[in-house]
Write a protein that holds these residues in place. Structure first.
Motif, PDB file in Angstrom:
ATOM      1  N   PRO A 369       1.074  -1.352   0.233  1.00 37.12           N
ATOM      2  CA  PRO A 369      -0.290   0.058   0.246  1.00 37.12           C
ATOM      3  C   PRO A 369       0.316   1.583  -0.137  1.00 37.12           C
ATOM      4  O   PRO A 369       1.311   1.362   0.887  1.00 37.12           O
ATOM      5  CB  PRO A 369      -1.161   0.271   1.640  1.00 37.12           C
ATOM      6  N   GLY A 370       0.444   1.999  -0.744  1.00 35.03           N
ATOM      7  CA  GLY A 370       1.565   3.295  -1.152  1.00 35.03           C
ATOM      8  C   GLY A 370       2.581   3.473  -1.935  1.00 35.03           C
ATOM      9  O   GLY A 370       3.316   3.905  -1.529  1.00 35.03           O
ATOM     10  N   ALA A 371       2.962   2.479  -2.307  1.00 36.75           N
ATOM     11  CA  ALA A 371       4.025   1.858  -3.229  1.00 36.75           C
ATOM     12  C   ALA A 371       4.745   2.809  -3.901  1.00 36.75           C
ATOM     13  O   ALA A 371       3.721   3.822  -4.843  1.00 36.75           O
ATOM     14  CB  ALA A 371       4.031   0.995  -4.171  1.00 36.75           C
ATOM     15  N   LYS A 372       5.822   3.448  -4.180  1.00 39.01           N
ATOM     16  CA  LYS A 372       6.212   4.315  -4.521  1.00 39.01           C
ATOM     17  C   LYS A 372       7.868   3.919  -6.228  1.00 39.01           C
ATOM     18  O   LYS A 372       7.657   4.713  -7.317  1.00 39.01           O
ATOM     19  CB  LYS A 372       7.070   5.385  -4.057  1.00 39.01           C
ATOM     20  N   HIS A 415      -0.814 -29.434  -7.634  1.00 37.65           N
ATOM     21  CA  HIS A 415      -0.303 -30.185  -8.927  1.00 37.65           C
ATOM     22  C   HIS A 415       0.804 -28.747  -9.675  1.00 37.65           C
ATOM     23  O   HIS A 415       0.439 -27.885  -9.053  1.00 37.65           O
ATOM     24  CB  HIS A 415      -1.056 -30.111 -10.064  1.00 37.65           C
ATOM     25  N   MET A 416       1.601 -28.389 -10.284  1.00 48.17           N
ATOM     26  CA  MET A 416       2.200 -27.655 -11.139  1.00 48.17           C
ATOM     27  C   MET A 416       0.748 -26.269 -11.519  1.00 48.17           C
ATOM     28  O   MET A 416       0.092 -26.799 -12.583  1.00 48.17           O
ATOM     29  CB  MET A 416       3.606 -27.977 -11.808  1.00 48.17           C
ATOM     30  N   ASP A 417       1.631 -25.405 -10.596  1.00 53.50           N
ATOM     31  CA  ASP A 417       0.306 -23.936 -11.573  1.00 53.50           C
ATOM     32  C   ASP A 417       0.911 -23.156 -12.369  1.00 53.50           C
ATOM     33  O   ASP A 417       2.435 -23.638 -13.593  1.00 53.50           O
ATOM     34  CB  ASP A 417       0.384 -22.710 -10.426  1.00 53.50           C
ATOM     35  N   LEU A 418      -0.254 -22.958 -13.552  1.00 53.71           N
ATOM     36  CA  LEU A 418       0.569 -21.749 -14.571  1.00 53.71           C
ATOM     37  C   LEU A 418       0.048 -20.314 -14.384  1.00 53.71           C
ATOM     38  O   LEU A 418       1.689 -19.783 -13.868  1.00 53.71           O
ATOM     39  CB  LEU A 418      -0.779 -22.047 -15.680  1.00 53.71           C
ATOM     40  N   HIS A 419      -1.219 -19.743 -14.347  1.00 46.30           N
ATOM     41  CA  HIS A 419      -1.102 -18.426 -13.883  1.00 46.30           C
ATOM     42  C   HIS A 419      -1.779 -18.287 -12.803  1.00 46.30           C
ATOM     43  O   HIS A 419      -2.180 -19.140 -12.489  1.00 46.30           O
ATOM     44  CB  HIS A 419      -1.278 -17.392 -15.611  1.00 46.30           C
ATOM     45  N   GLY A 420      -2.306 -16.439 -12.707  1.00 41.36           N
ATOM     46  CA  GLY A 420      -2.882 -16.844 -11.547  1.00 41.36           C
ATOM     47  C   GLY A 420      -3.391 -14.777 -10.843  1.00 41.36           C
ATOM     48  O   GLY A 420      -2.744 -14.622 -12.145  1.00 41.36           O
ATOM     49  N   LEU A 421      -4.314 -14.675 -10.957  1.00 39.82           N
ATOM     50  CA  LEU A 421      -4.827 -13.683 -10.802  1.00 39.82           C
ATOM     51  C   LEU A 421      -4.185 -12.461  -8.852  1.00 39.82           C
ATOM     52  O   LEU A 421      -5.335 -13.200  -8.107  1.00 39.82           O
ATOM     53  CB  LEU A 421      -5.415 -12.821 -10.998  1.00 39.82           C
ATOM     54  N   PHE A 422      -4.141 -11.841  -8.507  1.00 40.20           N
ATOM     55  CA  PHE A 422      -4.194 -11.139  -7.505  1.00 40.20           C
ATOM     56  C   PHE A 422      -5.108  -9.370  -7.364  1.00 40.20           C
ATOM     57  O   PHE A 422      -4.320  -8.977  -7.936  1.00 40.20           O
ATOM     58  CB  PHE A 422      -2.999 -10.172  -6.322  1.00 40.20           C
ATOM     59  N   ILE A 423      -6.144  -9.627  -7.654  1.00 37.13           N
ATOM     60  CA  ILE A 423      -7.239  -8.287  -7.122  1.00 37.13           C
ATOM     61  C   ILE A 423      -6.888  -7.667  -5.302  1.00 37.13           C
ATOM     62  O   ILE A 423      -7.491  -8.236  -4.394  1.00 37.13           O
ATOM     63  CB  ILE A 423      -8.600  -8.415  -7.154  1.00 37.13           C
ATOM     64  N   PRO A 424      -6.048  -6.177  -5.315  1.00 36.59           N
ATOM     65  CA  PRO A 424      -6.636  -6.231  -4.313  1.00 36.59           C
ATOM     66  C   PRO A 424      -7.376  -5.206  -3.859  1.00 36.59           C
ATOM     67  O   PRO A 424      -8.568  -5.555  -4.605  1.00 36.59           O
ATOM     68  CB  PRO A 424      -4.875  -4.797  -4.716  1.00 36.59           C
ATOM     69  N   ASP A 425      -7.958  -5.733  -2.022  1.00 35.06           N
ATOM     70  CA  ASP A 425      -8.827  -4.619  -1.431  1.00 35.06           C
ATOM     71  C   ASP A 425      -9.154  -3.662  -1.384  1.00 35.06           C
ATOM     72  O   ASP A 425      -8.805  -2.632  -0.237  1.00 35.06           O
ATOM     73  CB  ASP A 425      -9.094  -6.255  -0.640  1.00 35.06           C
ATOM     74  N   THR A 426      -9.693  -3.454  -2.631  1.00 32.61           N
ATOM     75  CA  THR A 426      -8.931  -1.646  -2.196  1.00 32.61           C
ATOM     76  C   THR A 426     -10.312  -1.163  -1.128  1.00 32.61           C
ATOM     77  O   THR A 426     -10.064   0.481  -1.152  1.00 32.61           O
ATOM     78  CB  THR A 426     -10.049  -1.077  -3.779  1.00 32.61           C
ATOM     79  N   ASP A 427     -11.788  -1.872  -1.382  1.00 33.51           N
ATOM     80  CA  ASP A 427     -12.447  -1.149  -0.348  1.00 33.51           C
ATOM     81  C   ASP A 427     -12.072  -1.268   1.215  1.00 33.51           C
ATOM     82  O   ASP A 427     -12.036  -0.582   2.337  1.00 33.51           O
ATOM     83  CB  ASP A 427     -13.584  -1.326  -0.217  1.00 33.51           C
ATOM     84  N   SER A 428     -10.595  -1.641   1.688  1.00 35.24           N
ATOM     85  CA  SER A 428     -10.544  -2.063   2.726  1.00 35.24           C
ATOM     86  C   SER A 428      -9.482  -0.587   3.431  1.00 35.24           C
ATOM     87  O   SER A 428      -8.565  -0.160   2.543  1.00 35.24           O
ATOM     88  CB  SER A 428      -9.332  -2.631   3.048  1.00 35.24           C
ATOM     89  N   LYS A 432      -4.691   0.986   2.619  1.00 35.62           N
ATOM     90  CA  LYS A 432      -5.001   1.684   2.445  1.00 35.62           C
ATOM     91  C   LYS A 432      -3.882   2.853   3.650  1.00 35.62           C
ATOM     92  O   LYS A 432      -3.075   3.183   2.788  1.00 35.62           O
ATOM     93  CB  LYS A 432      -6.552   2.928   2.350  1.00 35.62           C
ATOM     94  N   GLN A 433      -4.516   2.387   5.059  1.00 38.16           N
ATOM     95  CA  GLN A 433      -3.406   3.413   5.848  1.00 38.16           C
ATOM     96  C   GLN A 433      -2.164   2.803   6.303  1.00 38.16           C
ATOM     97  O   GLN A 433      -1.036   3.318   6.861  1.00 38.16           O
ATOM     98  CB  GLN A 433      -4.309   3.211   7.023  1.00 38.16           C
ATOM     99  N   ALA A 434      -2.180   1.386   6.405  1.00 41.57           N
ATOM    100  CA  ALA A 434      -0.965   0.377   6.510  1.00 41.57           C
ATOM    101  C   ALA A 434       0.544   0.651   5.585  1.00 41.57           C
ATOM    102  O   ALA A 434       0.067   0.999   4.576  1.00 41.57           O
ATOM    103  CB  ALA A 434      -1.068  -1.099   6.253  1.00 41.57           C
ATOM    104  N   THR A 435       0.958   0.914   5.961  1.00 40.28           N
ATOM    105  CA  THR A 435       2.754   0.884   5.567  1.00 40.28           C
ATOM    106  C   THR A 435       3.587   0.599   5.152  1.00 40.28           C
ATOM    107  O   THR A 435       3.482  -0.978   5.274  1.00 40.28           O
ATOM    108  CB  THR A 435       4.019   2.042   6.705  1.00 40.28           C
ATOM    109  N   SER A 436       4.306   0.720   4.594  1.00 37.53           N
ATOM    110  CA  SER A 436       5.139  -0.407   3.847  1.00 37.53           C
ATOM    111  C   SER A 436       5.817  -1.728   4.434  1.00 37.53           C
ATOM    112  O   SER A 436       6.415  -2.315   5.126  1.00 37.53           O
ATOM    113  CB  SER A 436       6.325  -0.119   2.901  1.00 37.53           C
ATOM    114  N   GLU A 437       6.130  -0.583   5.799  1.00 43.92           N
ATOM    115  CA  GLU A 437       7.206  -1.544   7.069  1.00 43.92           C
ATOM    116  C   GLU A 437       6.277  -2.573   7.904  1.00 43.92           C
ATOM    117  O   GLU A 437       6.547  -2.817   8.063  1.00 43.92           O
ATOM    118  CB  GLU A 437       7.920  -0.212   7.791  1.00 43.92           C
ATOM    119  N   GLU A 438       5.386  -1.753   7.869  1.00 44.26           N
ATOM    120  CA  GLU A 438       4.006  -2.882   9.073  1.00 44.26           C
ATOM    121  C   GLU A 438       3.500  -4.025   7.823  1.00 44.26           C
ATOM    122  O   GLU A 438       3.766  -4.663   8.941  1.00 44.26           O
ATOM    123  CB  GLU A 438       2.876  -1.815   9.247  1.00 44.26           C
TER     124      GLU A 438
END
Length: 452
Positions: A369-372, A415-428, A432-438
């Protein structure tokens, strides 16, 4: 193959083909996960996808693309814009006497003013059609590229034989046997302007090759720069026949062509006064060339960046834009990945993670969250092992340093996997407030124990 309709005999199937209805392809949706609006779908490369419940993983319903857009095949690598709309490509086979490649858009939500309760699928829109160079032998493709304003499609000489496919049921053969690589043919590069929805008129081509995965693409000084993982031939396909997947797998599974990361640069316009044989690419970010030919066509030659990469991923916020890092599975002469690689396009250097007896799946980049920074995040990869004593696990790496932050083992057969999808929880709001360090501290605390 999809289980055949018991009400149809071989003659009615053949008749269905002749009336432009291709026999059912497989409905085994094992390649990727696609998000469409608030819904999730398991996908194949055919006209069938399956809606799933992302919480329970329950299979809900089978969806047929053909009800909304006239395609018989569709990629499992769609693109998403900032609004969540889905942009994908599919092949329409012998539809009204023509075979063409169709770019289509599925809206994330039902457009305003439309009847409420209707599915956004009903508002699927054909974006552009590209005629196939061959009516009965369209190109096979697994993905395509996009920039902010353009779509990049490679019509490669790895082709489907429609006549063979029409009789596949009768002959009892698989679809792979209906694919053939024509090394004497060109690979055509098609560029479509997303604003006008028309193909760029310049005729672009390169040498024969087989591409499964586009990495990324961007615009620079009147050119499009795009990166792909390419093979010299189709030998990868041959390795997955059951005859080769036996106890002598290590000996049998030898690629005759190592996958290479190649960078192409193509001009959006050609100067009529440019000399024949001159290089039309003037950008400093690549040594790739595009040579003007006597007949006005442009012959594109790539810059070879790196070899031994597959299943590439990038920070998707940089999709269609200039970028620096590729995260990929490392392969060499065997198609089975043995390591995870972070490749730096700018410095031409790389970092890697590997562990004895481990086979990693495609690495997914998840931004903090808040990545630069472009690599400010973590890498997720599902790991299986050839050691029966080692449980499969989810690996979490720091995307900057490629050091391990945590792993979560699970006591089941995977089994060995192929592809995947990560969907961020934008409602949380908490996220949003969590820092990279945390986030990093929390992950580090989990090291050695299965985190939830």
């Amino acid at each position: 193959m999809a289980y055949p309709d018991p009400c149809k005999n071989i003659f009615s199937k053949a008749f269905s083909y002749l009336t432009h209805t291709i026999p059912d392809f497989t409905d085994n949706c094992l390649i990727n996960i696609m998000k469409c609006g608030e819904d999730f779908y398991a996908t194949s490369e055919t006209n069938y996808i399956r809606k799933i419940n992302p919480q329970t993983l329950e299979t809900l319903e089978k969806v047929d693309y053909r009800k909304y857009v006239a395609v018989n095949l569709a990629t499992s690598h769609p693109h998403y814009d900032e609004a969540g709309n889905v942009l994908n490509m599919g092949t329409s086979i012998v539809e009204k006497g023509k075979t063409k490649y169709m770019i289509f858009k599925i809206p994330a939500t039902v457009p305003e003013g439309k009847k409420k309760g209707k599915s956004s699928w009903k508002h699927t829109e054909v974006f552009c059609c590209i005629p196939s160079h061959s009516l009965l032998s369209p190109s096979y493709y697994h993905s395509f590229g996009v920039t902010e304003n353009y779509v990049i499609f490679l019509e490669q000489p790895f082709r489907l034989d429609i006549l063979k496919m029409a009789t596949a049921y009768i002959r009892g053969v698989n679809w792979a046997s209906c694919l053939a690589f024509h090394r004497e043919e060109k690979t055509y590069i098609h560029i479509v302007d997303q604003r006008t929805r028309q193909p760029v008129q310049t005729k672009l081509y390169t040498d024969p090759m087989v591409v499964f995965h586009h990495v990324n693409a961007y615009e620079e000084d009147g050119c499009i720069v795009f990166d792909v993982i390419a093979y010299e031939d189709n030998s990868l396909y041959q390795l997955f026949y059951l005859a080769n997947l036996n106890q002598d797998f290590k000996e049998n599974a030898k690629l005759t062509s190592i996958p290479t990361l190649r960078r192409f640069a193509v001009p959006l316009r050609v100067d009529k006064n440019a000399e024949v044989g001159s290089n039309l690419i003037k950008v400093a970010s690549t040594t790739a060339t595009a040579l003007k030919e006597q007949d006005g066509q442009v012959y594109c030659q790539p810059e070879f960046l790196c070899e031994g990469l597959e299943l590439p991923r990038v920070n998707y916020t940089h999709n269609g834009k200039r970028y620096r890092y590729v995260f990929a599975a490392g392969v060499h002469w065997s198609p089975v990945p043995t390591k995870i690689i972070k490749y730096d396009i700018l410095t031409k250097s790389s970092l890697e993670w590997r562990e004895t007896d481990c086979w990693p799946a495609e690495p997914l980049f998840v931004p903090v969250p808040g990545a630069k920074g472009e690599d400010d995040g973590v890498i997720l990869s599902a790991i299986v092992s050839t050691d029966p004593q080692k449980l499969p696990f989810l690996l979490i790496l720091d995307a900057k340093s490629f050091t391990e932050l945590a792993r979560a083992s699970i006591d089941v057969d995977l089994h060995m996997d192929l592809h995947g999808l990560f969907i961020p929880d934008t409602d949380s709001e908490a996220k949003k407030q969590a820092t990279s360090e945390e986030q990093r501290d929390g992950a580090s605390d989990c090291h050695g124990t299965p985190p939830t």
